[in-house]
Write a protein that holds these residues in place. Structure first.
Motif, PDB file in Angstrom:
ATOM      1  N   PRO A 192       0.803  -1.233   0.000  1.00 51.53           N
ATOM      2  CA  PRO A 192       0.000   0.000   0.000  1.00 51.53           C
ATOM      3  C   PRO A 192       0.831   1.275   0.000  1.00 51.53           C
ATOM      4  CG  PRO A 192      -0.107  -1.098   2.134  1.00 51.53           C
ATOM      5  CD  PRO A 192       0.574  -2.049   1.211  1.00 51.53           C
ATOM      6  N   SER A 193       2.075   1.191   0.449  1.00 55.50           N
ATOM      7  CA  SER A 193       2.952   2.356   0.472  1.00 55.50           C
ATOM      8  C   SER A 193       4.285   1.966  -0.157  1.00 55.50           C
ATOM      9  CB  SER A 193       3.172   2.829   1.916  1.00 55.50           C
ATOM     10  OG  SER A 193       4.065   3.923   1.955  1.00 55.50           O
ATOM     11  N   SER A 194       4.737   2.744  -1.147  1.00 49.83           N
ATOM     12  CA  SER A 194       5.965   2.397  -1.849  1.00 49.83           C
ATOM     13  C   SER A 194       6.461   3.587  -2.652  1.00 49.83           C
ATOM     14  CB  SER A 194       5.725   1.212  -2.800  1.00 49.83           C
ATOM     15  OG  SER A 194       4.824   1.589  -3.828  1.00 49.83           O
ATOM     16  N   LEU A 195       7.697   3.501  -3.099  1.00 51.99           N
ATOM     17  CA  LEU A 195       8.229   4.506  -4.010  1.00 51.99           C
ATOM     18  C   LEU A 195       7.436   4.499  -5.303  1.00 51.99           C
ATOM     19  CD1 LEU A 195      10.297   6.609  -4.927  1.00 51.99           C
ATOM     20  CD2 LEU A 195      11.848   4.712  -5.507  1.00 51.99           C
ATOM     21  N   SER A 196       7.054   3.329  -5.785  1.00 47.86           N
ATOM     22  CA  SER A 196       6.254   3.238  -7.004  1.00 47.86           C
ATOM     23  C   SER A 196       4.974   4.056  -6.881  1.00 47.86           C
ATOM     24  CB  SER A 196       5.914   1.782  -7.320  1.00 47.86           C
ATOM     25  OG  SER A 196       7.067   1.029  -7.622  1.00 47.86           O
ATOM     26  N   LYS A 197       4.308   3.953  -5.737  1.00 50.14           N
ATOM     27  CA  LYS A 197       3.075   4.708  -5.524  1.00 50.14           C
ATOM     28  C   LYS A 197       3.356   6.203  -5.537  1.00 50.14           C
ATOM     29  CE  LYS A 197      -1.014   5.113  -2.597  1.00 50.14           C
ATOM     30  NZ  LYS A 197      -1.107   6.574  -2.763  1.00 50.14           N
ATOM     31  N   SER A 198       4.446   6.622  -4.884  1.00 54.20           N
ATOM     32  CA  SER A 198       4.787   8.046  -4.861  1.00 54.20           C
ATOM     33  C   SER A 198       5.067   8.561  -6.263  1.00 54.20           C
ATOM     34  CB  SER A 198       6.009   8.276  -3.964  1.00 54.20           C
ATOM     35  OG  SER A 198       5.718   7.940  -2.622  1.00 54.20           O
ATOM     36  N   LEU A 199       5.733   7.756  -7.088  1.00 53.47           N
ATOM     37  CA  LEU A 199       6.004   8.152  -8.469  1.00 53.47           C
ATOM     38  C   LEU A 199       4.696   8.289  -9.249  1.00 53.47           C
ATOM     39  CD1 LEU A 199       9.065   5.824  -9.192  1.00 53.47           C
ATOM     40  CD2 LEU A 199       9.141   8.300  -8.793  1.00 53.47           C
ATOM     41  N   CYS A 200       3.786   7.332  -9.070  1.00 59.05           N
ATOM     42  CA  CYS A 200       2.491   7.410  -9.742  1.00 59.05           C
ATOM     43  C   CYS A 200       1.710   8.646  -9.306  1.00 59.05           C
ATOM     44  CB  CYS A 200       1.667   6.156  -9.455  1.00 59.05           C
ATOM     45  SG  CYS A 200       2.250   4.667 -10.280  1.00 59.05           S
ATOM     46  N   ASP A 201       1.740   8.946  -8.017  1.00 61.20           N
ATOM     47  CA  ASP A 201       1.026  10.110  -7.508  1.00 61.20           C
ATOM     48  C   ASP A 201       1.593  11.396  -8.110  1.00 61.20           C
ATOM     49  OD1 ASP A 201      -0.578   8.475  -5.978  1.00 61.20           O
ATOM     50  OD2 ASP A 201       0.517   8.832  -4.109  1.00 61.20           O
ATOM     51  N   ALA A 202       2.911  11.472  -8.229  1.00 66.70           N
ATOM     52  CA  ALA A 202       3.537  12.663  -8.800  1.00 66.70           C
ATOM     53  C   ALA A 202       3.152  12.829 -10.261  1.00 66.70           C
ATOM     54  CB  ALA A 202       5.056  12.579  -8.654  1.00 66.70           C
ATOM     55  N   TYR A 203       3.168  11.732 -10.993  1.00 69.37           N
ATOM     56  CA  TYR A 203       2.779  11.778 -12.411  1.00 69.37           C
ATOM     57  C   TYR A 203       1.312  12.193 -12.535  1.00 69.37           C
ATOM     58  CZ  TYR A 203       2.620  10.438 -17.332  1.00 69.37           C
ATOM     59  OH  TYR A 203       2.495  10.457 -18.691  1.00 69.37           O
ATOM     60  N   ARG A 204       0.461  11.570 -11.751  1.00 68.54           N
ATOM     61  CA  ARG A 204      -0.980  11.826 -11.838  1.00 68.54           C
ATOM     62  C   ARG A 204      -1.307  13.283 -11.521  1.00 68.54           C
ATOM     63  NH1 ARG A 204      -5.470   8.718  -8.039  1.00 68.54           N
ATOM     64  NH2 ARG A 204      -7.341   9.607  -8.996  1.00 68.54           N
ATOM     65  N   THR A 205      -0.745  13.808 -10.452  1.00 69.87           N
ATOM     66  CA  THR A 205      -1.029  15.184 -10.047  1.00 69.87           C
ATOM     67  C   THR A 205      -0.627  16.165 -11.139  1.00 69.87           C
ATOM     68  OG1 THR A 205      -0.769  14.643  -7.703  1.00 69.87           O
ATOM     69  CG2 THR A 205      -0.540  16.953  -8.314  1.00 69.87           C
ATOM     70  N   ALA A 206       0.561  15.968 -11.711  1.00 71.12           N
ATOM     71  CA  ALA A 206       1.041  16.871 -12.748  1.00 71.12           C
ATOM     72  C   ALA A 206       0.225  16.739 -14.025  1.00 71.12           C
ATOM     73  CB  ALA A 206       2.519  16.606 -13.030  1.00 71.12           C
ATOM     74  N   ALA A 207      -0.143  15.519 -14.384  1.00 71.22           N
ATOM     75  CA  ALA A 207      -0.927  15.311 -15.598  1.00 71.22           C
ATOM     76  C   ALA A 207      -2.306  15.947 -15.484  1.00 71.22           C
ATOM     77  CB  ALA A 207      -1.042  13.817 -15.889  1.00 71.22           C
ATOM     78  N   GLU A 208      -2.955  15.735 -14.348  1.00 70.66           N
ATOM     79  CA  GLU A 208      -4.288  16.308 -14.161  1.00 70.66           C
ATOM     80  C   GLU A 208      -4.238  17.832 -14.124  1.00 70.66           C
ATOM     81  OE1 GLU A 208      -6.633  12.697 -11.862  1.00 70.66           O
ATOM     82  OE2 GLU A 208      -5.627  14.236 -10.645  1.00 70.66           O
ATOM     83  N   ALA A 209      -3.169  18.385 -13.572  1.00 68.50           N
ATOM     84  CA  ALA A 209      -3.032  19.836 -13.526  1.00 68.50           C
ATOM     85  C   ALA A 209      -2.936  20.444 -14.921  1.00 68.50           C
ATOM     86  CB  ALA A 209      -1.799  20.222 -12.705  1.00 68.50           C
ATOM     87  N   GLN A 210      -2.481  19.640 -15.888  1.00 66.77           N
ATOM     88  CA  GLN A 210      -2.362  20.104 -17.269  1.00 66.77           C
ATOM     89  C   GLN A 210      -3.578  19.728 -18.119  1.00 66.77           C
ATOM     90  OE1 GLN A 210       0.072  22.124 -18.565  1.00 66.77           O
ATOM     91  NE2 GLN A 210       0.611  22.297 -16.404  1.00 66.77           N
ATOM     92  N   GLY A 211      -4.613  19.222 -17.477  1.00 63.11           N
ATOM     93  CA  GLY A 211      -5.858  18.949 -18.176  1.00 63.11           C
ATOM     94  C   GLY A 211      -5.984  17.558 -18.765  1.00 63.11           C
ATOM     95  N   HIS A 212      -5.022  16.687 -18.526  1.00 64.26           N
ATOM     96  CA  HIS A 212      -5.121  15.327 -19.031  1.00 64.26           C
ATOM     97  C   HIS A 212      -6.092  14.523 -18.157  1.00 64.26           C
ATOM     98  CE1 HIS A 212      -1.834  16.224 -21.706  1.00 64.26           C
ATOM     99  NE2 HIS A 212      -1.091  16.609 -20.686  1.00 64.26           N
ATOM    100  N   GLU A 213      -6.794  13.594 -18.786  1.00 64.90           N
ATOM    101  CA  GLU A 213      -7.755  12.759 -18.067  1.00 64.90           C
ATOM    102  C   GLU A 213      -7.055  11.488 -17.612  1.00 64.90           C
ATOM    103  OE1 GLU A 213     -12.226  10.779 -18.585  1.00 64.90           O
ATOM    104  OE2 GLU A 213     -11.332  11.980 -20.208  1.00 64.90           O
ATOM    105  N   VAL A 214      -7.091  11.226 -16.319  1.00 62.17           N
ATOM    106  CA  VAL A 214      -6.341  10.116 -15.741  1.00 62.17           C
ATOM    107  C   VAL A 214      -7.276   9.147 -15.027  1.00 62.17           C
ATOM    108  CG1 VAL A 214      -4.535   9.447 -14.095  1.00 62.17           C
ATOM    109  CG2 VAL A 214      -4.287  11.562 -15.427  1.00 62.17           C
ATOM    110  N   ARG A 215      -7.080   7.884 -15.294  1.00 63.42           N
ATOM    111  CA  ARG A 215      -7.751   6.825 -14.536  1.00 63.42           C
ATOM    112  C   ARG A 215      -6.668   5.991 -13.860  1.00 63.42           C
ATOM    113  NH1 ARG A 215     -12.722   4.996 -18.634  1.00 63.42           N
ATOM    114  NH2 ARG A 215     -13.588   7.122 -18.859  1.00 63.42           N
ATOM    115  N   TYR A 216      -6.798   5.846 -12.554  1.00 60.97           N
ATOM    116  CA  TYR A 216      -5.720   5.295 -11.724  1.00 60.97           C
ATOM    117  C   TYR A 216      -6.119   3.943 -11.144  1.00 60.97           C
ATOM    118  CZ  TYR A 216      -2.462   4.975  -7.769  1.00 60.97           C
ATOM    119  OH  TYR A 216      -1.527   4.554  -6.865  1.00 60.97           O
ATOM    120  N   HIS A 217      -5.172   3.011 -11.181  1.00 64.34           N
ATOM    121  CA  HIS A 217      -5.374   1.684 -10.598  1.00 64.34           C
ATOM    122  C   HIS A 217      -4.193   1.368  -9.696  1.00 64.34           C
ATOM    123  CE1 HIS A 217      -8.765   0.474 -13.277  1.00 64.34           C
ATOM    124  NE2 HIS A 217      -8.230   1.434 -14.009  1.00 64.34           N
TER     125      HIS A 217
END
Length: 200
Positions: free
Chosen positions: A18-43
């Motif tokens: 549930p907690s990992s570097l991989s998750k932190s990397l995904c969160d960073a990507y997702r936050t930045a992508a959504e801020a630029q208007g991209h539509e993100v679906r996360y699993h």
């Protein structure tokens, strides 16, 4: 807002914890992508509930997909860009992540066994999509290439994603990941946020 057209992005955190570097990397990507208007679906693999074992039924009578796998496959088909974070464990991906591939990448949805090329390979059905893999390991990238021939990268890019038509697959490697200094982790997160902002 990005000047480029928004992209449809699926993100899969392929770490089973549930907690990992991989998750932190995904969160960073997702936050930045959504801020630029991209539509993100996360699993998040750690939250997905399914039987990892394909079993003995064969492709003619496969197990019904559990809801988490059905949603993942629907979103994979919907997406234009696939982002996956995974650690390298024993030279490969975690068993549960391999289970996602085994169970969800099915004929008739991801490849067409009725349409075979001259090499005997089925036609891919998920073409027109690109991929970015965020790979964490304790083995430096140069050793992955020189000692192991980038086996994990070839497996993911050619034998999994490329097989169903998702290409090219670009990799960003983070190593050594275990006990990485906080400053190093922060620099990795900024790097991934830059990728997310560009949907790259």
């Amino acid at each position: 807002m990005s000047t480029k057209s928004p992209r449809k992005i699926i993100i899969l955190n392929g770490h089973p914890a549930p907690s990992s570097l991989s998750k932190s990397l995904c969160d960073a990507y997702r936050t930045a992508a959504e801020a630029q208007g991209h539509e993100v679906r996360y699993h998040d693999l750690s939250q997905m509930q399914f039987d990892m074992d394909y079993g003995q039924t064969g492709y003619k009578n496969p197990k019904p997909l559990e809801p988490d796998l059905a949603r993942f496959l629907d979103d994979l088909e919907w997406s234009e860009h696939v982002v996956m974070a995974t650690p390298m464990w024993w030279g490969a991906v975690p068993a549960k992540l391999k289970g996602v591939f085994d169970r969800a990448l099915l004929p008739g949805r991801t490849f067409d066994t009725r349409n075979i090329n001259f090499l005997g390979l089925p036609a891919p059905m998920l073409t027109g999509k690109t991929a970015r893999v965020l790979l964490t390991s304790d083995t430096p990238a140069i050793w992955l290439r020189l000692i192991y021939g980038n086996a994990i990268k070839r497996f993911i890019s050619s034998q999994v994603l490329g097989f169903v038509g998702i290409k090219p697959t670009r990799f960003t490697s983070f190593a050594p990941a275990t006990d990485a200094a906080p400053a190093k982790v922060e620099s990795w997160l900024r790097q991934v946020a830059g990728l997310g902002a560009k949907a790259a």
